[in-house]
Design a protein around this motif. Structure first.
Motif, short mmCIF file in Angstrom:
data_model
loop_
_atom_site.label_atom_id
_atom_site.label_comp_id
_atom_site.label_asym_id
_atom_site.label_seq_id
_atom_site.Cartn_x
_atom_site.Cartn_y
_atom_site.Cartn_z
N GLU A 22 -8.45 -10.99 8.16
CA GLU A 22 -9.87 -10.75 7.94
C GLU A 22 -10.65 -11.11 9.19
OE1 GLU A 22 -13.45 -12.07 4.88
OE2 GLU A 22 -11.54 -13.12 4.82
N LEU A 23 -11.59 -10.27 9.56
CA LEU A 23 -12.44 -10.54 10.72
C LEU A 23 -13.49 -11.57 10.33
CD1 LEU A 23 -12.97 -6.88 11.92
CD2 LEU A 23 -11.48 -8.60 12.93
N ARG A 24 -13.42 -12.74 10.95
CA ARG A 24 -14.39 -13.79 10.64
C ARG A 24 -15.11 -14.30 11.87
NH1 ARG A 24 -10.95 -17.84 6.95
NH2 ARG A 24 -9.37 -16.31 6.50
N ASN A 25 -14.37 -14.45 12.96
CA ASN A 25 -14.96 -15.01 14.17
C ASN A 25 -14.52 -14.15 15.35
OD1 ASN A 25 -15.35 -16.57 16.55
ND2 ASN A 25 -15.63 -18.37 15.27
N ASP A 26 -15.42 -13.35 15.88
CA ASP A 26 -15.08 -12.43 16.97
C ASP A 26 -14.59 -13.14 18.22
OD1 ASP A 26 -15.76 -10.32 15.34
OD2 ASP A 26 -17.74 -10.03 16.21
N ALA A 27 -15.16 -14.30 18.53
CA ALA A 27 -14.76 -15.03 19.74
C ALA A 27 -13.32 -15.51 19.64
CB ALA A 27 -15.70 -16.21 19.97
N ILE A 28 -12.94 -16.01 18.47
CA ILE A 28 -11.56 -16.49 18.28
C ILE A 28 -10.59 -15.31 18.32
CG2 ILE A 28 -9.97 -17.54 16.61
CD1 ILE A 28 -12.29 -19.40 15.84
N LEU A 29 -10.94 -14.22 17.69
CA LEU A 29 -10.07 -13.03 17.71
C LEU A 29 -9.89 -12.54 19.14
CD1 LEU A 29 -8.46 -10.81 16.32
CD2 LEU A 29 -10.62 -9.56 16.03
N GLU A 30 -10.96 -12.46 19.89
CA GLU A 30 -10.89 -12.02 21.28
C GLU A 30 -9.99 -12.94 22.10
OE1 GLU A 30 -13.89 -11.47 25.06
OE2 GLU A 30 -14.67 -11.04 23.07
N TYR A 31 -10.12 -14.24 21.89
CA TYR A 31 -9.28 -15.22 22.59
C TYR A 31 -7.81 -15.02 22.23
CZ TYR A 31 -7.33 -19.74 23.94
OH TYR A 31 -6.55 -20.73 24.48
N LEU A 33 -6.31 -12.27 21.02
CA LEU A 33 -5.80 -10.99 21.53
C LEU A 33 -5.57 -11.04 23.04
CD1 LEU A 33 -7.90 -8.48 19.41
CD2 LEU A 33 -5.48 -9.07 19.13
N GLU A 34 -6.44 -11.72 23.76
CA GLU A 34 -6.27 -11.86 25.20
C GLU A 34 -4.99 -12.65 25.51
OE1 GLU A 34 -8.50 -14.20 28.80
OE2 GLU A 34 -9.76 -13.08 27.41
N ALA A 35 -4.78 -13.75 24.78
CA ALA A 35 -3.58 -14.56 24.99
C ALA A 35 -2.33 -13.79 24.56
CB ALA A 35 -3.70 -15.87 24.23
N ALA A 36 -2.41 -13.10 23.44
CA ALA A 36 -1.25 -12.36 22.92
C ALA A 36 -0.86 -11.22 23.86
CB ALA A 36 -1.56 -11.82 21.52
N SER A 37 -1.84 -10.61 24.50
CA SER A 37 -1.55 -9.46 25.36
C SER A 37 -0.75 -9.86 26.61
CB SER A 37 -2.84 -8.75 25.76
OG SER A 37 -3.63 -9.56 26.61
N LYS A 38 -0.66 -11.14 26.90
CA LYS A 38 0.18 -11.60 28.02
C LYS A 38 1.66 -11.52 27.67
CE LYS A 38 -3.43 -14.62 29.71
NZ LYS A 38 -3.94 -15.98 29.76
N GLU A 39 1.98 -11.62 26.38
CA GLU A 39 3.37 -11.63 25.92
C GLU A 39 3.75 -10.39 25.11
OE1 GLU A 39 5.58 -13.95 26.68
OE2 GLU A 39 4.20 -15.32 27.69
N PHE A 40 2.75 -9.70 24.56
CA PHE A 40 2.99 -8.58 23.66
C PHE A 40 2.16 -7.37 24.07
CE2 PHE A 40 3.58 -12.40 21.07
CZ PHE A 40 4.77 -12.15 20.40
N GLU A 41 2.68 -6.18 23.75
CA GLU A 41 1.86 -4.98 23.74
C GLU A 41 1.14 -5.03 22.39
OE1 GLU A 41 1.42 -2.79 26.13
OE2 GLU A 41 2.91 -3.73 27.43
N VAL A 42 -0.18 -4.92 22.40
CA VAL A 42 -0.97 -5.07 21.18
C VAL A 42 -1.64 -3.75 20.85
CG1 VAL A 42 -2.87 -6.30 20.09
CG2 VAL A 42 -1.41 -7.50 21.73
N GLY A 43 -1.45 -3.31 19.61
CA GLY A 43 -2.10 -2.10 19.14
C GLY A 43 -2.76 -2.36 17.79
N ARG A 44 -3.70 -1.54 17.46
CA ARG A 44 -4.43 -1.68 16.19
C ARG A 44 -4.18 -0.46 15.33
NH1 ARG A 44 -10.76 -3.52 15.77
NH2 ARG A 44 -10.96 -3.26 13.54
#
Length: 67
Positions: A22-31, A33-44
Protein backbone atom coordinates in the motif's frame (compact mmCIF):
# COMPACT_ATOMS: atom_id res chain seq x y z
CA UNK A 1 17.15 -0.98 5.25
CA UNK A 2 15.79 -4.18 6.78
CA UNK A 3 13.43 -5.21 3.97
CA UNK A 4 16.08 -4.85 1.29
CA UNK A 5 18.64 -6.77 3.38
CA UNK A 6 16.15 -9.58 3.91
CA UNK A 7 15.29 -9.75 0.20
CA UNK A 8 18.98 -9.90 -0.69
CA UNK A 9 19.59 -12.66 1.87
CA UNK A 10 16.71 -14.73 0.50
CA UNK A 11 17.30 -14.41 -3.22
CA UNK A 12 19.70 -16.19 -5.52
CA UNK A 13 21.04 -15.17 -8.90
CA UNK A 14 17.87 -16.24 -10.75
CA UNK A 15 15.28 -15.01 -8.27
CA UNK A 16 12.30 -12.88 -9.24
CA UNK A 17 10.51 -11.10 -6.39
CA UNK A 18 6.90 -9.96 -6.59
CA UNK A 19 6.39 -7.22 -4.02
CA UNK A 20 3.00 -5.65 -3.35
CA UNK A 21 2.18 -2.91 -0.92
CA UNK A 22 0.00 0.00 0.00
CA UNK A 23 1.25 3.47 -0.86
CA UNK A 24 1.54 5.36 2.41
CA UNK A 25 4.73 7.39 2.42
CA UNK A 26 6.14 8.54 -0.92
CA UNK A 27 9.53 9.50 0.55
CA UNK A 28 10.09 6.06 2.05
CA UNK A 29 8.99 4.31 -1.14
CA UNK A 30 11.33 6.48 -3.21
CA UNK A 31 14.21 5.70 -0.82
CA UNK A 32 13.49 1.96 -0.99
CA UNK A 33 13.22 1.90 -4.79
CA UNK A 34 16.45 3.88 -5.17
CA UNK A 35 18.29 1.47 -2.86
CA UNK A 36 16.70 -1.60 -4.46
CA UNK A 37 17.63 -0.45 -7.96
CA UNK A 38 21.32 -0.84 -7.05
CA UNK A 39 20.84 -4.61 -6.65
CA UNK A 40 17.70 -5.32 -8.70
CA UNK A 41 16.05 -4.43 -11.97
CA UNK A 42 12.79 -2.91 -10.73
CA UNK A 43 9.55 -2.85 -12.70
CA UNK A 44 5.99 -1.96 -11.84
CA UNK A 45 2.97 -4.03 -12.88
CA UNK A 46 0.38 -1.90 -14.65
CA UNK A 47 -3.04 -2.09 -12.96
CA UNK A 48 -4.62 -2.90 -16.33
CA UNK A 49 -3.02 -6.34 -15.89
CA UNK A 50 -4.58 -6.92 -12.44
CA UNK A 51 -7.85 -8.63 -11.70
CA UNK A 52 -10.43 -5.80 -11.52
CA UNK A 53 -11.54 -6.80 -8.00
CA UNK A 54 -8.07 -5.99 -6.66
CA UNK A 55 -7.29 -2.68 -8.35
CA UNK A 56 -6.72 0.29 -6.08
CA UNK A 57 -4.96 3.61 -6.59
CA UNK A 58 -3.26 3.08 -3.21
CA UNK A 59 -1.70 -0.30 -4.03
CA UNK A 60 1.28 -1.12 -6.26
CA UNK A 61 2.94 -4.32 -7.41
CA UNK A 62 6.65 -4.30 -8.20
CA UNK A 63 8.75 -6.99 -9.86
CA UNK A 64 12.37 -7.15 -8.70
CA UNK A 65 14.93 -9.22 -10.60
CA UNK A 66 18.44 -9.63 -9.20
CA UNK A 67 21.09 -7.96 -11.38
Amino acid sequence: MDLLSTLLDLCGTNTTIILAGELRNDAILEYFLEAASKEFEVGRVNQAEWHPDYCSPRVVIYILVKK
